[in-house]
Every structure is written in C-alpha cells, then in structure tokens.
Design a protein around this motif. Structure first.
Motif, PDB file in Angstrom:
ATOM      1  N   MET A   1      11.925  67.021  36.984  1.00  0.00           N
ATOM      2  CA  MET A   1      12.459  68.312  37.404  1.00  0.00           C
ATOM      3  C   MET A   1      12.021  69.425  36.450  1.00  0.00           C
ATOM      4  SD  MET A   1      16.229  68.976  38.647  1.00  0.00           S
ATOM      5  CE  MET A   1      16.675  70.386  39.532  1.00  0.00           C
ATOM      6  N   TRP A   2      11.834  69.099  35.181  1.00  0.00           N
ATOM      7  CA  TRP A   2      11.426  70.098  34.192  1.00  0.00           C
ATOM      8  C   TRP A   2       9.933  70.380  34.250  1.00  0.00           C
ATOM      9  CZ3 TRP A   2      14.981  72.789  31.634  1.00  0.00           C
ATOM     10  CH2 TRP A   2      16.253  72.258  31.578  1.00  0.00           C
ATOM     11  N   ARG A   3       9.166  69.364  34.581  1.00  0.00           N
ATOM     12  CA  ARG A   3       7.711  69.461  34.522  1.00  0.00           C
ATOM     13  C   ARG A   3       7.119  69.723  35.901  1.00  0.00           C
ATOM     14  NH1 ARG A   3       5.561  67.024  29.852  1.00  0.00           N
ATOM     15  NH2 ARG A   3       3.707  66.519  31.022  1.00  0.00           N
ATOM     16  N   ASN A   4       5.926  70.308  35.912  1.00  0.00           N
ATOM     17  CA  ASN A   4       5.201  70.523  37.154  1.00  0.00           C
ATOM     18  C   ASN A   4       4.641  69.199  37.657  1.00  0.00           C
ATOM     19  OD1 ASN A   4       5.606  73.206  36.484  1.00  0.00           O
ATOM     20  ND2 ASN A   4       3.486  73.577  35.918  1.00  0.00           N
ATOM     21  N   THR A   5       4.390  69.144  38.967  1.00  0.00           N
ATOM     22  CA  THR A   5       3.689  68.017  39.561  1.00  0.00           C
ATOM     23  C   THR A   5       2.576  68.587  40.445  1.00  0.00           C
ATOM     24  OG1 THR A   5       4.998  67.892  41.590  1.00  0.00           O
ATOM     25  CG2 THR A   5       5.859  66.707  39.657  1.00  0.00           C
ATOM     26  N   GLN A   6       1.828  67.720  41.095  1.00  0.00           N
ATOM     27  CA  GLN A   6       0.794  68.169  42.031  1.00  0.00           C
ATOM     28  C   GLN A   6       1.407  68.831  43.265  1.00  0.00           C
ATOM     29  OE1 GLN A   6      -2.490  68.208  41.441  1.00  0.00           O
ATOM     30  NE2 GLN A   6      -2.047  67.374  39.411  1.00  0.00           N
ATOM     31  N   ASN A   7       2.698  68.567  43.510  1.00  0.00           N
ATOM     32  CA  ASN A   7       3.358  69.098  44.704  1.00  0.00           C
ATOM     33  C   ASN A   7       4.180  70.357  44.461  1.00  0.00           C
ATOM     34  OD1 ASN A   7       2.446  67.048  46.426  1.00  0.00           O
ATOM     35  ND2 ASN A   7       4.028  65.680  45.665  1.00  0.00           N
ATOM     36  N   GLY A   8       4.608  70.596  43.229  1.00  0.00           N
ATOM     37  CA  GLY A   8       5.472  71.751  43.005  1.00  0.00           C
ATOM     38  C   GLY A   8       5.638  72.112  41.548  1.00  0.00           C
ATOM     39  N   TRP A   9       6.279  73.238  41.351  1.00  0.00           N
ATOM     40  CA  TRP A   9       6.522  73.759  40.009  1.00  0.00           C
ATOM     41  C   TRP A   9       7.807  73.165  39.450  1.00  0.00           C
ATOM     42  CZ3 TRP A   9       2.455  76.146  38.221  1.00  0.00           C
ATOM     43  CH2 TRP A   9       1.596  76.780  39.110  1.00  0.00           C
ATOM     44  N   GLY A  10       7.815  72.897  38.147  1.00  0.00           N
ATOM     45  CA  GLY A  10       9.004  72.407  37.476  1.00  0.00           C
ATOM     46  C   GLY A  10       9.919  73.547  37.067  1.00  0.00           C
ATOM     47  N   LEU A  11      11.083  73.186  36.598  1.00  0.00           N
ATOM     48  CA  LEU A  11      12.109  74.166  36.242  1.00  0.00           C
ATOM     49  C   LEU A  11      11.649  75.118  35.132  1.00  0.00           C
ATOM     50  CD1 LEU A  11      14.941  75.054  36.938  1.00  0.00           C
ATOM     51  CD2 LEU A  11      15.812  73.452  35.235  1.00  0.00           C
ATOM     52  N   VAL A  12      10.894  74.627  34.162  1.00  0.00           N
ATOM     53  CA  VAL A  12      10.408  75.500  33.077  1.00  0.00           C
ATOM     54  C   VAL A  12       9.498  76.583  33.635  1.00  0.00           C
ATOM     55  CG1 VAL A  12       9.036  75.595  30.957  1.00  0.00           C
ATOM     56  CG2 VAL A  12      10.673  73.738  31.297  1.00  0.00           C
ATOM     57  N   SER A  13       8.530  76.199  34.470  1.00  0.00           N
ATOM     58  CA  SER A  13       7.614  77.183  35.060  1.00  0.00           C
ATOM     59  C   SER A  13       8.350  78.171  35.953  1.00  0.00           C
ATOM     60  CB  SER A  13       6.520  76.473  35.869  1.00  0.00           C
ATOM     61  OG  SER A  13       5.700  75.721  35.026  1.00  0.00           O
ATOM     62  N   ILE A  14       9.290  77.660  36.736  1.00  0.00           N
ATOM     63  CA  ILE A  14      10.052  78.534  37.641  1.00  0.00           C
ATOM     64  C   ILE A  14      10.887  79.529  36.841  1.00  0.00           C
ATOM     65  CG2 ILE A  14      11.953  78.561  39.313  1.00  0.00           C
ATOM     66  CD1 ILE A  14      10.810  75.884  40.387  1.00  0.00           C
ATOM     67  N   ALA A  15      11.588  79.054  35.821  1.00  0.00           N
ATOM     68  CA  ALA A  15      12.430  79.943  35.009  1.00  0.00           C
ATOM     69  C   ALA A  15      11.589  80.988  34.296  1.00  0.00           C
ATOM     70  CB  ALA A  15      13.239  79.130  33.999  1.00  0.00           C
ATOM     71  N   LEU A  16      10.471  80.584  33.707  1.00  0.00           N
ATOM     72  CA  LEU A  16       9.612  81.551  33.013  1.00  0.00           C
ATOM     73  C   LEU A  16       9.049  82.575  33.988  1.00  0.00           C
ATOM     74  CD1 LEU A  16       7.750  79.229  30.479  1.00  0.00           C
ATOM     75  CD2 LEU A  16       9.373  81.063  29.925  1.00  0.00           C
ATOM     76  N   HIS A  17       8.683  82.145  35.188  1.00  0.00           N
ATOM     77  CA  HIS A  17       8.139  83.054  36.193  1.00  0.00           C
ATOM     78  C   HIS A  17       9.151  84.127  36.577  1.00  0.00           C
ATOM     79  CE1 HIS A  17       7.450  84.334  40.400  1.00  0.00           C
ATOM     80  NE2 HIS A  17       6.177  84.324  40.056  1.00  0.00           N
ATOM     81  N   TRP A  18      10.369  83.705  36.971  1.00  0.00           N
ATOM     82  CA  TRP A  18      11.348  84.658  37.475  1.00  0.00           C
ATOM     83  C   TRP A  18      11.958  85.514  36.372  1.00  0.00           C
ATOM     84  CZ3 TRP A  18      10.820  85.988  42.180  1.00  0.00           C
ATOM     85  CH2 TRP A  18      10.366  85.078  43.128  1.00  0.00           C
ATOM     86  N   LEU A  19      12.190  84.944  35.204  1.00  0.00           N
ATOM     87  CA  LEU A  19      12.702  85.758  34.090  1.00  0.00           C
ATOM     88  C   LEU A  19      11.670  86.798  33.669  1.00  0.00           C
ATOM     89  CD1 LEU A  19      14.537  83.059  31.944  1.00  0.00           C
ATOM     90  CD2 LEU A  19      15.575  84.922  33.284  1.00  0.00           C
ATOM     91  N   SER A  20      10.406  86.396  33.634  1.00  0.00           N
ATOM     92  CA  SER A  20       9.336  87.350  33.304  1.00  0.00           C
ATOM     93  C   SER A  20       9.247  88.446  34.355  1.00  0.00           C
ATOM     94  CB  SER A  20       7.987  86.634  33.191  1.00  0.00           C
ATOM     95  OG  SER A  20       7.978  85.735  32.118  1.00  0.00           O
ATOM     96  N   ALA A  21       9.313  88.061  35.628  1.00  0.00           N
ATOM     97  CA  ALA A  21       9.221  89.054  36.699  1.00  0.00           C
ATOM     98  C   ALA A  21      10.345  90.082  36.597  1.00  0.00           C
ATOM     99  CB  ALA A  21       9.259  88.350  38.065  1.00  0.00           C
ATOM    100  N   LEU A  22      11.567  89.609  36.407  1.00  0.00           N
ATOM    101  CA  LEU A  22      12.692  90.540  36.276  1.00  0.00           C
ATOM    102  C   LEU A  22      12.550  91.437  35.053  1.00  0.00           C
ATOM    103  CD1 LEU A  22      15.679  88.195  37.221  1.00  0.00           C
ATOM    104  CD2 LEU A  22      14.791  90.136  38.542  1.00  0.00           C
ATOM    105  N   ALA A  23      12.148  90.847  33.925  1.00  0.00           N
ATOM    106  CA  ALA A  23      11.994  91.633  32.695  1.00  0.00           C
ATOM    107  C   ALA A  23      10.884  92.664  32.839  1.00  0.00           C
ATOM    108  CB  ALA A  23      11.721  90.703  31.512  1.00  0.00           C
ATOM    109  N   ILE A  24       9.782  92.285  33.450  1.00  0.00           N
ATOM    110  CA  ILE A  24       8.643  93.197  33.583  1.00  0.00           C
ATOM    111  C   ILE A  24       8.988  94.362  34.504  1.00  0.00           C
ATOM    112  CG2 ILE A  24       6.293  93.367  34.511  1.00  0.00           C
ATOM    113  CD1 ILE A  24       6.036  90.370  33.457  1.00  0.00           C
ATOM    114  N   ILE A  25       9.640  94.068  35.615  1.00  0.00           N
ATOM    115  CA  ILE A  25      10.059  95.150  36.522  1.00  0.00           C
ATOM    116  C   ILE A  25      11.060  96.059  35.807  1.00  0.00           C
ATOM    117  CG2 ILE A  25      11.335  95.663  38.647  1.00  0.00           C
ATOM    118  CD1 ILE A  25      10.039  93.021  39.764  1.00  0.00           C
ATOM    119  N   GLY A  26      12.011  95.459  35.090  1.00  0.00           N
ATOM    120  CA  GLY A  26      12.990  96.245  34.342  1.00  0.00           C
ATOM    121  C   GLY A  26      12.353  97.083  33.254  1.00  0.00           C
TER     122      GLY A  26
END
Length: 184
Positions: A1-26
C-alpha cells in the motif's frame, strides 16, 4: 500500500502528489496576493514569511519525491502513444518548472546573505548570495516559471479528467486510491 506497483501509485506517491499540489496552488495564490500588499499592511512581513517557509518545505518534499520516484516502479500509462509521450514530457516539464520556481524563490530570499526561517523550525542557510542583481533576476524567473507551472498544472488536471470522464480509464482513480495498486 505504501509502495508503487506496475498497476498503481502507493500511498507515499499519492500523498506527496496531493500535498504538493495543494501547497503549490496555495503558494501561487499567496504570492500573487502579497505582491499587492503595501508597507502598512499587517501582512506585509507575515505573508512572505509563510510563503518562504512553506516554499522551502515544498522544495524538500519535491527532492524527496524525485528520489522516491527514481526508486519506485511507475504504473503503466494509459492512452495512445502520443498521449503517453505527451504525459511523459508534461511530467518532466512540471518537475523542471517546479524546481525553477523553488530554486529562484530561494535565490530571491537569500540574496541579502540571510538564511530562510522555515516556520521557525529550522533555517535554510544562504549558500548562494551576492550575485549581480540576484533578487531581481531570480524574481523574473520565479514569476514566469510560476505562471507556466500553473498553466501546465491546469493542463495536467484537465488531461486526468479527460482520461477519467471521457476515456473511462482509472488514471485519476489510481492517483486517489492506493488500493488500486494491489491488483498485481
């Protein structure tokens, strides 16, 4: 769940993506707003303090994100060959613009030789300072790369919505739900 696989993104990648997106827009909204503050505004010193501190946290998160991305598998991209190439180019451009915005912000803030207080938790030292017209030149790069980053990010979001709503693919769902990466 934490790590990425060939089928999807893991929790670390997802959290970094969305937190970065919110921070950058802000940060973009805050930066735009604070350019209109006058010297007598109570936010004249406070807003830049928040902007610099959060910006440095985003820089650290971005470096962490790049290291994480380098060592993790990437889910297979959807779409035609042209769409996959465009997505790859777009991701590289987003990272390059993000680094340009963050590094130029650092150069603006450290032009006087003082470090950057990161929300009073620690100080990022002024390693590079005293360059000719450092703050002015970095300010131009900061502004134009931030605007370009917002435009490219909007395109990125629209492409994700197109994949989700028009193509009925799980591209967006994989960036929201780490359980989708377990289907391997």
């Amino acid at each position: 769940m934490w790590r990425n696989t060939q089928n999807g993104w893991g929790l670390v990648s997802i959290a970094l993506h969305w937190l970065s997106a919110l921070a950058i827009i802000g940060l973009f909204a805050l930066g735009w707003w604070m350019t209109g503050l006058d010297y007598y505004s109570s936010w004249y010193h406070t807003a830049p303090w928040w902007h610099r501190g959060i910006g440095m946290l985003v820089l650290l998160a971005t470096l962490l994100r790049l290291v994480w991305r380098f060592f993790q598998p990437h889910p297979e991209a959807h779409g035609s060959a042209l769409e996959r190439h465009a997505a790859s180019f777009g991701h590289v451009a987003i990272y390059l613009l993000l680094l340009a915005v963050l590094i130029s912000g650092y150069l603006i803030s450290t032009a006087d030789g003082k470090g950057i207080s990161v929300l009073d938790w620690f100080t990022v030292p002024a390693v590079i300072n005293g360059l000719p017209e450092q703050a002015t030149r970095a300010g131009v790069v900061h502004w134009y790369s931030a605007v370009a980053l917002m435009v490219l990010s909007a395109g990125h979001a629209l492409a994700a919505l197109k994949h989700h709503l028009v193509d009925r693919q799980d591209t967006l769902a994989r960036m929201v739900n780490p359980r989708l990466s377990r289907r391997d």
